[in-house]
Design an enzyme around this catalytic site. Sequence first.
Site, PDB file in Angstrom:
ATOM      1  N   CYS A 330       0.821  -1.212   0.000  1.00  0.00           N
ATOM      2  CA  CYS A 330       0.000   0.000   0.000  1.00  0.00           C
ATOM      3  C   CYS A 330       0.852   1.257   0.000  1.00  0.00           C
ATOM      4  O   CYS A 330       1.869   1.316   0.691  1.00  0.00           O
ATOM      5  CB  CYS A 330      -0.848   0.067   1.266  1.00  0.00           C
ATOM      6  SG  CYS A 330      -1.958  -1.310   1.434  1.00  0.00           S
ATOM      7  N   SER A 386      -0.075 -10.426   1.690  1.00  0.00           N
ATOM      8  CA  SER A 386       1.339 -10.724   1.521  1.00  0.00           C
ATOM      9  C   SER A 386       1.735 -12.106   2.055  1.00  0.00           C
ATOM     10  O   SER A 386       2.513 -12.827   1.433  1.00  0.00           O
ATOM     11  CB  SER A 386       2.125  -9.616   2.220  1.00  0.00           C
ATOM     12  OG  SER A 386       3.338 -10.062   2.669  1.00  0.00           O
ATOM     13  N   TYR A 409       3.122 -10.128  -6.670  1.00  0.00           N
ATOM     14  CA  TYR A 409       2.140  -9.658  -5.675  1.00  0.00           C
ATOM     15  C   TYR A 409       1.969  -8.163  -5.908  1.00  0.00           C
ATOM     16  O   TYR A 409       2.949  -7.418  -5.912  1.00  0.00           O
ATOM     17  CB  TYR A 409       2.661  -9.932  -4.259  1.00  0.00           C
ATOM     18  CG  TYR A 409       1.706  -9.461  -3.170  1.00  0.00           C
ATOM     19  CD1 TYR A 409       0.338  -9.723  -3.236  1.00  0.00           C
ATOM     20  CD2 TYR A 409       2.165  -8.757  -2.062  1.00  0.00           C
ATOM     21  CE1 TYR A 409      -0.535  -9.304  -2.254  1.00  0.00           C
ATOM     22  CE2 TYR A 409       1.299  -8.334  -1.056  1.00  0.00           C
ATOM     23  CZ  TYR A 409      -0.041  -8.610  -1.167  1.00  0.00           C
ATOM     24  OH  TYR A 409      -0.918  -8.180  -0.193  1.00  0.00           O
ATOM     25  N   GLY A 411      -0.595  -4.485  -5.381  1.00  0.00           N
ATOM     26  CA  GLY A 411      -1.719  -3.806  -4.745  1.00  0.00           C
ATOM     27  C   GLY A 411      -2.859  -3.681  -5.740  1.00  0.00           C
ATOM     28  O   GLY A 411      -2.629  -3.533  -6.946  1.00  0.00           O
ATOM     29  N   ARG A 425     -13.918  -5.500 -16.164  1.00  0.00           N
ATOM     30  CA  ARG A 425     -15.312  -5.162 -15.850  1.00  0.00           C
ATOM     31  C   ARG A 425     -15.986  -4.361 -16.960  1.00  0.00           C
ATOM     32  O   ARG A 425     -17.191  -4.390 -17.090  1.00  0.00           O
ATOM     33  CB  ARG A 425     -15.364  -4.403 -14.524  1.00  0.00           C
ATOM     34  CG  ARG A 425     -15.591  -5.361 -13.365  1.00  0.00           C
ATOM     35  CD  ARG A 425     -15.408  -4.713 -12.032  1.00  0.00           C
ATOM     36  NE  ARG A 425     -14.006  -4.673 -11.678  1.00  0.00           N
ATOM     37  CZ  ARG A 425     -13.398  -3.616 -11.190  1.00  0.00           C
ATOM     38  NH1 ARG A 425     -14.057  -2.515 -10.995  1.00  0.00           N
ATOM     39  NH2 ARG A 425     -12.127  -3.663 -10.884  1.00  0.00           N
ATOM     40  N   GLU A 495      15.655  -5.874  20.499  1.00  0.00           N
ATOM     41  CA  GLU A 495      15.801  -7.041  21.361  1.00  0.00           C
ATOM     42  C   GLU A 495      14.802  -8.146  20.979  1.00  0.00           C
ATOM     43  O   GLU A 495      15.048  -9.324  21.206  1.00  0.00           O
ATOM     44  CB  GLU A 495      15.546  -6.588  22.801  1.00  0.00           C
ATOM     45  CG  GLU A 495      15.777  -7.619  23.870  1.00  0.00           C
ATOM     46  CD  GLU A 495      15.281  -7.095  25.219  1.00  0.00           C
ATOM     47  OE1 GLU A 495      16.106  -6.894  26.102  1.00  0.00           O
ATOM     48  OE2 GLU A 495      14.049  -6.889  25.360  1.00  0.00           O
TER      49      GLU A 495
HETATM   50  P1  XMP Z   1      -0.897  -7.209   3.340  1.00  0.00           P
HETATM   51  O1  XMP Z   1      -0.083  -6.414   4.293  1.00  0.00           O
HETATM   52  O2  XMP Z   1      -1.448  -8.473   3.938  1.00  0.00           O
HETATM   53  O3  XMP Z   1      -2.153  -6.281   2.979  1.00  0.00           O
HETATM   54  O4  XMP Z   1      -0.154  -7.464   2.065  1.00  0.00           O
HETATM   55  C1  XMP Z   1      -3.215  -6.710   2.190  1.00  0.00           C
HETATM   56  C2  XMP Z   1      -4.286  -5.637   2.179  1.00  0.00           C
HETATM   57  O5  XMP Z   1      -3.810  -4.437   1.570  1.00  0.00           O
HETATM   58  C3  XMP Z   1      -4.908  -3.696   1.043  1.00  0.00           C
HETATM   59  N1  XMP Z   1      -4.578  -3.324  -0.329  1.00  0.00           N
HETATM   60  C4  XMP Z   1      -4.164  -2.088  -0.703  1.00  0.00           C
HETATM   61  N2  XMP Z   1      -4.015  -0.955   0.003  1.00  0.00           N
HETATM   62  N3  XMP Z   1      -3.253   0.142  -1.967  1.00  0.00           N
HETATM   63  C5  XMP Z   1      -3.571   0.178  -0.639  1.00  0.00           C
HETATM   64  O6  XMP Z   1      -3.421   1.245  -0.012  1.00  0.00           O
HETATM   65  C6  XMP Z   1      -3.375  -0.973  -2.727  1.00  0.00           C
HETATM   66  O7  XMP Z   1      -3.067  -0.993  -3.916  1.00  0.00           O
HETATM   67  C7  XMP Z   1      -3.872  -2.144  -2.072  1.00  0.00           C
HETATM   68  N4  XMP Z   1      -4.153  -3.405  -2.510  1.00  0.00           N
HETATM   69  C8  XMP Z   1      -4.574  -4.096  -1.425  1.00  0.00           C
HETATM   70  C9  XMP Z   1      -6.127  -4.584   1.118  1.00  0.00           C
HETATM   71  O8  XMP Z   1      -6.911  -4.141   2.196  1.00  0.00           O
HETATM   72  C10 XMP Z   1      -5.521  -5.957   1.353  1.00  0.00           C
HETATM   73  O9  XMP Z   1      -6.416  -6.845   1.972  1.00  0.00           O
END
Ligand code: XMP
Length: 510
Positions: A330, A386, A409, A411, A425, A495
């Site tokens: 993010c 992640s 992976y 966003g 879509r 630590e």
């Molecule tokens: P982790 O830390 O598990 O987070 O990789 C997954 C969550 O990140 C959100 N998500 C995004 N947030 N920009 C954002 O600000 C993005 O492009 C994005 N893509 C996913 C989402 O809530 C996901 O479950």
Amino acid sequence: KNADTFFSDNARVGLTFDDITLATRYSEILPRLTKVDMRLSEQLVLNIPLISADMDTVTEAEMAAAMARNGGLGIIHYNMPEKRQIREVAKVKNDVHGLIQEPIAISPESHIADVLEMIEIRGFKFHTFPVVDIQNKLVGLLRGRVVKSRYRGVKVADAMTPLEQVFTIQESDIADDPIGAADRFFNDHMGIHKLIVLDKGGHLKGLFTMSDIERIREEESRDVKPSRDASFQLVCGAAISATRTPAGELDRDRILEHASNLVSEGIDALAVSTAHGHSAGVGDVVKLLRGEFKDLSLIAGNVTSAEGVEYLSKCGADAVKVGQGPGSICTTRIVAGVGIPQLTALYVCSKAAEKTGTAIIADGGITKSGDIVKALTLGNAVMCGSLFAGCREAPGSILEINGKLFKQYRGMGSLTAMKAGSAARYGHESHAKKSDKVAAEGIEALKEVSGSLDDTLRQLVGGLQSGMGYLGASNLAELRSRARYIRVSPAGQRESSPHDVVELKTTKED
Ligand code: XMP
């Protein structure tokens, strides 16, 4: 109480997982005996409080089925054509059954070509179908070995195994213990893989398959039970987008039609998730869906304020996702300058949820099992992207770079994901409707391949149970009430990780 004191002492500071640690408590609890089930809604209970993110590099059918098999839930993303999303859901729901109560049956008048087309459209993995007349009376069984392209022109009536040669059982004979009855039948009938259930009048009432019964028996011997619906199918969630008409109005008809199709496939939870859930757009979709589907579990988000939780639960959400910008991919906080560090956001939202009765899903920023323990002291479940994106079950192919294996992976707010989403879509990319957002709020990245989801979840749930043992909590409600927070200094953080040694990596084979 301790949370109130702690967070009011730190009222002007945004805290996240690594800023705190949990104090140990007197315990009589053995970690492996702790219970980690949680209720997401009136209808939906998960056996582990973990949900895989609705992201196009994390959750499609394979991930969702594996999550449910391990007791969790997968939310299938929506960066794909609606028809394909329905097919992905169907794959999960058809993954394993006890008694299939409404088996897909075909007419003796249809042709093998029709059956092949149906398999293709609905993404079935199976090729054997009961054949019924218009009164739903069994007349035969179409076996997979004749459902082949070369027989396209043959009528089902001429290709099926006739009724006299089909193995059936009476509904009344399986009433007490359906799985046991089917298990005994397959034991006694070597080489028979399908058993059809009929009522006294010979009407089709269900179907057992040997492979499903074998898997269920194997699962019964495991510690963690799969998450299943009332008809014994794996649970599955899907994300749904707030589709708009070209004039910018909410496309109510299209949203409802797609949701109805997902409900027909047996979807257990729909997630209306956007980066800003405390907004009219998300609220309106939640209200629309709640008005139409009274008993469907609805997840909505994302928010980071008490008002956001109150708003979405008033609109009809059963569970609210909390997190703006904590995710590993993010950039919302950098691009928009907005968001609250995740632990503080969870605290604020959990206070509101105590009043509304809404479940809180901690979404994003979880990098290790200890974060899950901390998140569940305030929320009810966690959503991860992640941690699962490197697993075999995540979509996408494996890349090799300098001898190391990676998976993509990205966003959902990254440029390429936004482009793929609108293209899926709204038709071809060049005709795609422009996204509402101009600036990307996510990055594209790689995750090192991390093996199977089973292993990853075993480690994460094991860590959660250890944390519960340290706090003397036998279930997740006790984990919340027994949590005592300590702020950690930078030296304390150093630590907390291995230090002043050279770590040796041990592989599983060792
Ligand atoms: P982790 O830390 O598990 O987070 O990789 C997954 C969550 O990140 C959100 N998500 C995004 N947030 N920009 C954002 O600000 C993005 O492009 C994005 N893509 C996913 C989402 O809530 C996901 O479950």
